[in-house]
Design a protein around this motif. Structure first.
Motif, short mmCIF file in Angstrom:
data_model
loop_
_atom_site.label_atom_id
_atom_site.label_comp_id
_atom_site.label_asym_id
_atom_site.label_seq_id
_atom_site.Cartn_x
_atom_site.Cartn_y
_atom_site.Cartn_z
N SER A 126 0.80 -1.23 0.00
CA SER A 126 0.00 0.00 0.00
C SER A 126 0.83 1.28 0.00
CB SER A 126 -0.92 0.01 1.22
OG SER A 126 -0.16 0.07 2.42
N GLY A 127 2.09 1.16 0.42
CA GLY A 127 2.96 2.35 0.48
C GLY A 127 2.87 3.10 1.79
N THR A 128 2.05 2.62 2.73
CA THR A 128 1.86 3.33 4.00
C THR A 128 3.13 3.36 4.85
OG1 THR A 128 -0.46 2.68 4.03
CG2 THR A 128 0.48 3.43 6.10
N ILE A 129 3.83 2.24 4.92
CA ILE A 129 5.04 2.16 5.74
C ILE A 129 6.09 3.16 5.25
CG2 ILE A 129 6.90 0.67 6.54
CD1 ILE A 129 4.15 0.01 7.70
N ALA A 130 6.27 3.22 3.93
CA ALA A 130 7.23 4.18 3.36
C ALA A 130 6.81 5.61 3.69
CB ALA A 130 7.32 3.98 1.85
N LEU A 131 5.50 5.87 3.64
CA LEU A 131 4.99 7.21 3.95
C LEU A 131 5.29 7.59 5.39
CD1 LEU A 131 3.18 9.69 3.24
CD2 LEU A 131 1.23 8.33 4.01
N LEU A 132 5.06 6.67 6.32
CA LEU A 132 5.30 6.96 7.73
C LEU A 132 6.78 7.09 8.06
CD1 LEU A 132 2.62 4.65 9.41
CD2 LEU A 132 2.54 7.12 9.10
N ILE A 133 7.62 6.27 7.42
CA ILE A 133 9.07 6.39 7.62
C ILE A 133 9.56 7.75 7.13
CG2 ILE A 133 11.31 5.51 6.85
CD1 ILE A 133 10.09 2.70 6.86
N ALA A 134 9.04 8.19 5.97
CA ALA A 134 9.40 9.50 5.44
C ALA A 134 8.95 10.61 6.38
CB ALA A 134 8.77 9.69 4.06
N LEU A 135 7.75 10.44 6.97
CA LEU A 135 7.22 11.44 7.90
C LEU A 135 8.08 11.54 9.15
CD1 LEU A 135 4.96 13.45 8.40
CD2 LEU A 135 3.59 11.58 9.38
N ILE A 136 8.54 10.39 9.66
CA ILE A 136 9.43 10.40 10.83
C ILE A 136 10.74 11.10 10.49
CG2 ILE A 136 10.79 8.93 12.38
CD1 ILE A 136 8.52 6.86 12.22
N GLY A 137 11.26 10.84 9.29
CA GLY A 137 12.49 11.51 8.86
C GLY A 137 12.32 13.01 8.77
N ILE A 138 11.19 13.45 8.23
CA ILE A 138 10.92 14.89 8.11
C ILE A 138 10.82 15.53 9.50
CG2 ILE A 138 9.17 16.58 7.40
CD1 ILE A 138 8.56 14.68 5.04
N ILE A 139 10.12 14.84 10.43
CA ILE A 139 10.01 15.35 11.79
C ILE A 139 11.39 15.48 12.44
CG2 ILE A 139 9.20 14.79 14.13
CD1 ILE A 139 6.69 13.61 12.85
N GLY A 140 12.25 14.46 12.21
CA GLY A 140 13.61 14.50 12.77
C GLY A 140 14.40 15.69 12.27
N ILE A 141 14.35 15.94 10.97
CA ILE A 141 15.09 17.07 10.38
C ILE A 141 14.54 18.40 10.88
CG2 ILE A 141 15.62 18.26 8.22
CD1 ILE A 141 15.56 15.48 6.87
N GLU A 142 13.20 18.53 10.88
CA GLU A 142 12.58 19.77 11.33
C GLU A 142 12.86 20.03 12.81
OE1 GLU A 142 8.45 19.67 10.42
OE2 GLU A 142 8.74 20.40 8.37
N THR A 143 12.86 18.97 13.61
CA THR A 143 13.13 19.11 15.04
C THR A 143 14.54 19.66 15.28
OG1 THR A 143 11.65 17.28 15.59
CG2 THR A 143 13.28 17.89 17.25
N TYR A 144 15.51 19.12 14.54
CA TYR A 144 16.89 19.57 14.70
C TYR A 144 17.05 21.03 14.30
CZ TYR A 144 21.91 20.00 13.93
OH TYR A 144 23.21 20.43 13.95
N VAL A 145 16.51 21.37 13.14
CA VAL A 145 16.65 22.75 12.63
C VAL A 145 15.94 23.74 13.55
CG1 VAL A 145 16.08 24.30 10.72
CG2 VAL A 145 16.91 21.99 10.24
N LEU B 103 3.16 2.95 13.16
CA LEU B 103 3.76 2.19 12.05
C LEU B 103 3.92 0.72 12.42
CD1 LEU B 103 6.89 3.32 10.01
CD2 LEU B 103 6.73 1.03 10.92
N LYS B 104 4.49 0.47 13.59
CA LYS B 104 4.71 -0.92 14.01
C LYS B 104 3.40 -1.66 14.23
CE LYS B 104 7.84 -2.94 15.54
NZ LYS B 104 8.32 -2.70 16.90
N SER B 105 2.38 -0.95 14.75
CA SER B 105 1.10 -1.61 15.01
C SER B 105 0.43 -2.07 13.72
CB SER B 105 0.16 -0.68 15.78
OG SER B 105 -0.33 0.37 14.96
N ILE B 106 0.67 -1.36 12.63
CA ILE B 106 0.09 -1.73 11.33
C ILE B 106 0.61 -3.09 10.88
CG2 ILE B 106 0.12 -1.13 8.86
CD1 ILE B 106 -0.06 1.81 9.73
N THR B 107 1.84 -3.38 11.20
CA THR B 107 2.43 -4.67 10.80
C THR B 107 2.06 -5.80 11.75
OG1 THR B 107 4.48 -4.36 12.09
CG2 THR B 107 4.41 -3.39 9.87
N LYS B 108 1.53 -5.47 12.93
CA LYS B 108 1.25 -6.49 13.95
C LYS B 108 -0.23 -6.81 14.11
CE LYS B 108 5.64 -6.41 15.03
NZ LYS B 108 6.53 -7.48 14.54
N ARG B 109 -1.10 -6.00 13.52
CA ARG B 109 -2.55 -6.24 13.70
C ARG B 109 -3.21 -6.44 12.33
NH1 ARG B 109 -6.13 -2.72 16.52
NH2 ARG B 109 -7.01 -4.55 17.55
#
Length: 350
Positions: A183-202, A233-239
Motif C-alpha cells: 500500500s505504500g503506508t510504511i514508506a509514507l510513515l518512515i518518510a514522515l518520521i524523517g521529516i520530523i527529525g530534520i525539522e526538530t533539529y533545525v 507504524l509498528k502496530s500496522i504490521t502487527k494487527r
C-alpha cells in the motif's frame, strides 16, 4: 444531542474552577489586595489550595469524570499561589508544600500502582479469550478506568508496546490478511518520521538562540510525535485483518478498527477506481487519498468505525487496501453466513 449536552456539561464543570482561579489571580493584582495584603494572602491561599479543588470535586462527584482529576487543580492552585502571594506571606504555602503535598503525591502514586495492577489482572483475564493485545488492553482499561481517560491511557500504552516492546515477527494464519506490504503506508510513515527529525533539529537550533526552555519544549513535543508515529507504524504490521467466528475484524494498526458480522455484508468488490467519500462511505486508512485502495465492502446497515483516541465515524460502505485481495474476497464469499444471506435474499426476490 445527549453527547453534545454531556460535553457542554463537562466543559462547564472545568470552566467554573478555572474562572474562580482567574478571579483570585485578578484580586491578587488589585489595589484591594495591596491595602489588605496579610489577610487576603491567607484567604487566597486557602481558596486556591482547598476551596476550589473542593468545589470541583462536588461538581464531578456524580459524573463519570475520574475523581483523581481533583489533584491537578490542587497542584495548579499551589503553583499559582507561589507566583501571586508575596514571599513573606507564604507560610501556609510552605507548610502545605512540606507536609500536605508529599502525602498527595504518595497517594497519587499508590492510586496509579493500584489501577495498573487492576489493568494487569483484567488484561490477563481478557487475553485468555482475546489474544490481540490492543483489544484486550482496551477492555481491561474500560473495566478499571471510566470515560475518555481509559481511551487515552490505552493508546499511550499501545504506542509504547507496539513501538518498542513487540518485536517478534507476526506469523499469519489462513484467516489473517495484511494491508501494509503493497500500500505504500510504511514508506509514507518512515518518510514522515524523517521529516520530523530534520525539522526538530533545525527548529531546535533556531529556538536555542531565542529561549532554551522553549527550544526543549518544542523539541520534546516533536520527539513525542515521532515516537507516536513509530508506534502507529509498528502496530500496522502487527494487527492484521482477520475473519473469526463469522465476524470480519477490520483493523488498521491501532489507528482504526471495526467488527462486522459477515451476515451483514451485502457485497465485496475488488476495485481501485476513485470513490467519493461521504458520511456513509469511509476509508479505513486515516491517511485518506494518500493511500490506495483495492477493496470496497458494502453493508446492510450502518456501523461505527472506531478511530484514533476514541473518535467514531458511521459508515455503510468501507474502502480499504488488502494485500491478498483475491483470497480475502473468496474467504468472505465462501463463508456460510454470507452465502445464506444471499440465498435468503434471492428467495425473497422470487
Amino acid at each position: 444531542m445527549k453527547v453534545t449536552t454531556r460535553i457542554n456539561g463537562n466543559l462547564i464543570t472545568v470552566a467554573i474552577p478555572i474562572l474562580l482561579i482567574a478571579s483570585l489571580f485578578i484580586l491578587a493584582k488589585s489595589e484591594a489586595f495591596a491595602s489588605n495584603i496579610s489577610s487576603l494572602s491567607i484567604g487566597i491561599t486557602l481558596d486556591l489550595l482547598f476551596t476550589i479543588p473542593a468545589i470541583y470535586f462536588l461538581l464531578i462527584r456524580k459524573k463519570a469524570i475520574p475523581k483523581i482529576t481533583v489533584v491537578p487543580f490542587f497542584v495548579m492552585g499551589m503553583l499559582i499561589a507561589f507566583q501571586i502571594i508575596p514571599k513573606e506571606h507564604q507560610f501556609i504555602l510552605k507548610w502545605v508544600k512540606t507536609w500536605i503535598f508529599p502525602i498527595v503525591e504518595l497517594s497519587v502514586i499508590l492510586f496509579l500502582v493500584y489501577k495498573i495492577q487492576q489493568i494487569r489482572i483484567q488484561y490477563k483475564a481478557h487475553t485468555l479469550q482475546k489474544p490481540d493485545f490492543f483489544t484486550a488492553l482496551q477492555e481491561a482499561s474500560r473495566a478499571v478506568i471510566p470515560g475518555k481517560v481509559s481511551t487515552l491511557l490505552t493508546m499511550e500504552i499501545a504506542v509504547i508496546y507496539y513501538g518498542f516492546i513487540y518485536w517478534k515477527r507476526k506469523k499469519l494464519s489462513k484467516n489473517e490478511f495484511t494491508y501494509h506490504k503493497n500500500s505504500g503506508t510504511i514508506a509514507l510513515l518512515i518518510a514522515l518520521i524523517g521529516i520530523i527529525g530534520i525539522e526538530t533539529y533545525v527548529l531546535h537550533i533556531l529556538l536555542l538562540k531565542w529561549n532554551h526552555i522553549a527550544a526543549w519544549i518544542v523539541s520534546g513535543a516533536s520527539i513525542y510525535s515521532g515516537v507516536q508515529i513509530f508506534g502507529f507504524l509498528k502496530s500496522i504490521t502487527k494487527r492484521p485483518i482477520s475473519i473469526e467466528n463469522n465476524t470480519l475484524l477490520i483493523r488498521y494498526g491501532i489507528l482504526s478498527e471495526v467488527s462486522i458480522p459477515i451476515k451483514d455484508i451485502v457485497s465485496i468488490d475488488i476495485t481501485s477506481k476513485d470513490i467519493e467519500l461521504d458520511s456513509t462511505t469511509r476509508k479505513l486508512s486515516p491517511f485518506g487519498n494518500l493511500e490506495n485502495h483495492n477493496i470496497v465492502i458494502t453493508l446492510q446497515k450502518e456501523y461505527i468505525l472506531n478511530g484514533l483516541y476514541g473518535s467514531k465515524k458511521s459508515f455503510q460502505t468501507l474502502v480499504l487496501f488488502v494485500d491478498q485481495k483475491e483470497d480475502f474476497k473468496t474467504m468472505i464469499e465462501n463463508n456460510p453466513n454470507f452465502l445464506n444471506q444471499h440465498v435468503e435474499k434471492s428467495n425473497r426476490i422470487q
